[in-house]
Scaffold this motif. Structure first.
Motif, PDB file in Angstrom:
ATOM      1  N   ALA A   1      71.046  47.196  91.968  1.00 47.12           N
ATOM      2  CA  ALA A   1      72.001  47.063  93.075  1.00 47.12           C
ATOM      3  C   ALA A   1      72.201  48.404  93.780  1.00 47.12           C
ATOM      4  O   ALA A   1      72.573  48.441  94.957  1.00 47.12           O
ATOM      5  N   ASP A   2      71.905  49.498  93.054  1.00 43.33           N
ATOM      6  CA  ASP A   2      71.977  50.837  93.637  1.00 43.33           C
ATOM      7  C   ASP A   2      70.635  51.285  94.195  1.00 43.33           C
ATOM      8  O   ASP A   2      70.466  52.451  94.563  1.00 43.33           O
ATOM      9  N   GLY A   3      69.655  50.370  94.208  1.00 45.27           N
ATOM     10  CA  GLY A   3      68.363  50.674  94.811  1.00 45.27           C
ATOM     11  C   GLY A   3      67.320  51.259  93.887  1.00 45.27           C
ATOM     12  O   GLY A   3      66.271  51.719  94.361  1.00 45.27           O
ATOM     13  N   VAL A   4      67.564  51.246  92.580  1.00 49.61           N
ATOM     14  CA  VAL A   4      66.611  51.826  91.631  1.00 49.61           C
ATOM     15  C   VAL A   4      65.757  50.717  91.007  1.00 49.61           C
ATOM     16  O   VAL A   4      66.291  49.780  90.410  1.00 49.61           O
TER      17      VAL A   4
ATOM     18  N   VAL B   1      61.939  52.907  86.597  1.00 50.53           N
ATOM     19  CA  VAL B   1      62.678  53.244  85.374  1.00 50.53           C
ATOM     20  C   VAL B   1      62.492  52.088  84.398  1.00 50.53           C
ATOM     21  O   VAL B   1      62.632  50.921  84.762  1.00 50.53           O
ATOM     22  N   VAL B   2      62.174  52.416  83.152  1.00 51.73           N
ATOM     23  CA  VAL B   2      62.007  51.396  82.114  1.00 51.73           C
ATOM     24  C   VAL B   2      63.058  51.603  81.026  1.00 51.73           C
ATOM     25  O   VAL B   2      63.201  52.703  80.483  1.00 51.73           O
ATOM     26  N   LEU B   3      63.791  50.537  80.709  1.00 50.72           N
ATOM     27  CA  LEU B   3      64.773  50.556  79.636  1.00 50.72           C
ATOM     28  C   LEU B   3      64.154  49.955  78.381  1.00 50.72           C
ATOM     29  O   LEU B   3      63.515  48.906  78.439  1.00 50.72           O
ATOM     30  N   LEU B   4      64.343  50.627  77.243  1.00 51.70           N
ATOM     31  CA  LEU B   4      63.814  50.157  75.962  1.00 51.70           C
ATOM     32  C   LEU B   4      64.982  49.713  75.085  1.00 51.70           C
ATOM     33  O   LEU B   4      65.647  50.538  74.464  1.00 51.70           O
TER      34      LEU B   4
ATOM     35  N   ILE C   1      78.343  52.545  83.181  1.00 52.87           N
ATOM     36  CA  ILE C   1      77.929  53.829  82.606  1.00 52.87           C
ATOM     37  C   ILE C   1      76.406  53.934  82.565  1.00 52.87           C
ATOM     38  O   ILE C   1      75.820  54.946  82.960  1.00 52.87           O
ATOM     39  N   GLY C   2      75.758  52.873  82.082  1.00 53.70           N
ATOM     40  CA  GLY C   2      74.300  52.887  81.989  1.00 53.70           C
ATOM     41  C   GLY C   2      73.631  53.005  83.336  1.00 53.70           C
ATOM     42  O   GLY C   2      72.664  53.760  83.508  1.00 53.70           O
ATOM     43  N   ALA C   3      74.136  52.265  84.323  1.00 52.23           N
ATOM     44  CA  ALA C   3      73.547  52.305  85.663  1.00 52.23           C
ATOM     45  C   ALA C   3      73.751  53.665  86.313  1.00 52.23           C
ATOM     46  O   ALA C   3      72.871  54.150  87.043  1.00 52.23           O
TER      47      ALA C   3
END
Length: 269
Positions: free
Chosen positions: A60-63, A24-27, A254-256
């Motif tokens: 931390a959730d493994g992603v 996953v990539v955050l911009l 929320i974001g995670a």
């Protein structure tokens, strides 16, 4: 999972190994404009740091989550009057987003989420994300940080205080800034926003509006005509690092959650 989170810090070999179709990539996006005479102009600093907080929480959730280099210049709006501010046209911002999406899509990186810190970016985000959904099935959500934060503030600090502290130059950004970078935020310059601004005999009710017979009417004004402190409709003296800490934690959660439960699973058409 590799410890590096920022894409800019990856070597090319590390990128080949870790920036896969599962990543996953955050911009992050923001602006360089007047945020109040007390606050650093670059609200992109906060957007970038919030993207890092979201990425850490998602990991931390493994992603496997990474953060792309931040887009520091916001879409042009009424803040062009900011001394030293740099904004870019809607067309230019759309072009930058288009090119970023094209590069990521070419390399099979399609699990993408925007972390936005500037209202002037929303039209370009809307246009480009819709275009890429239509032409490539790419489904990219955008988390407008401060819009989400406005909704969360009453539950975190109480409705009455949130109503007083919320606004441009106040909460949420000033409290978030006091949490992230208190060393560059000028607490000695913090004061309540001025009131009673008028233009052409009409009371100014926002950065792009006046009031006529109780109704808001959009007009072509600039931010400096509404306030000489950058703050409007709020009392930044009520902002605090404690509120900022609560907001950052909530926004990261929320974001995670969005990343873990939706983006990471694939939202493509």
């Amino acid at each position: 999972m590799i410890e590096k989170i920022r894409m800019a810090e990856l070597t090319s070999e590390e990128a080949r190994q870790h920036l896969t179709a599962e990543a996953v990539v955050l911009l992050p996006m923001g602006s360089l404009e007047d945020q109040g005479i007390h606050a650093p102009m670059g609200d992109y600093l906060a957007a970038d740091l919030m993207a890092m907080e979201i990425a850490k929480a998602a990991r931390a959730d493994g992603v496997a989550t990474f953060v792309a280099p931040v887009i520091p210049f916001g879409g042009r709006d009424y803040f062009d009057s900011s001394q030293g501010g740099i904004s870019i046209s809607h067309a230019t911002l759309c072009g930058i987003l288009d090119d970023m999406f094209a590069c990521l899509n070419r390399h099979g990186i399609r699990k993408v989420m925007i972390v936005n810190g500037h209202g002037g970016n929303v039209p370009a985000i809307t246009e480009v994300t819709l275009r890429w959904r239509q032409k490539a099935g790419l489904f990219v959500p955008s988390m407008y940080l401060w819009q989400v934060a406005y909704g969360e503030l009453p539950g975190l600090i109480g409705k009455e205080q949130a109503a007083k502290s919320s606004g441009h130059g106040g909460d949420p950004l000033t409290s978030v800034g006091l949490h992230f970078y208190p060393d560059i935020l000028r607490t000695d310059l913090i004061r309540a926003a001025p009131e009673g601004s008028e233009i052409k005999g009409l009371p100014i009710s926002g950065f792009n509006s006046v009031t006529v017979d109780g109704a808001k009417i959009q007009v072509p004004i600039e931010a400096l005509e509404a306030t000489d402190t950058g703050a409007f409709g709020c009392d930044p003296t009520l902002c605090s690092a404690e509120t900022g800490s609560k907001l950052v934690a909530r926004l990261a959660t929320i974001g995670a959650t969005l990343v873990r439960d939706h983006v990471a699973r694939g939202l493509h058409d």
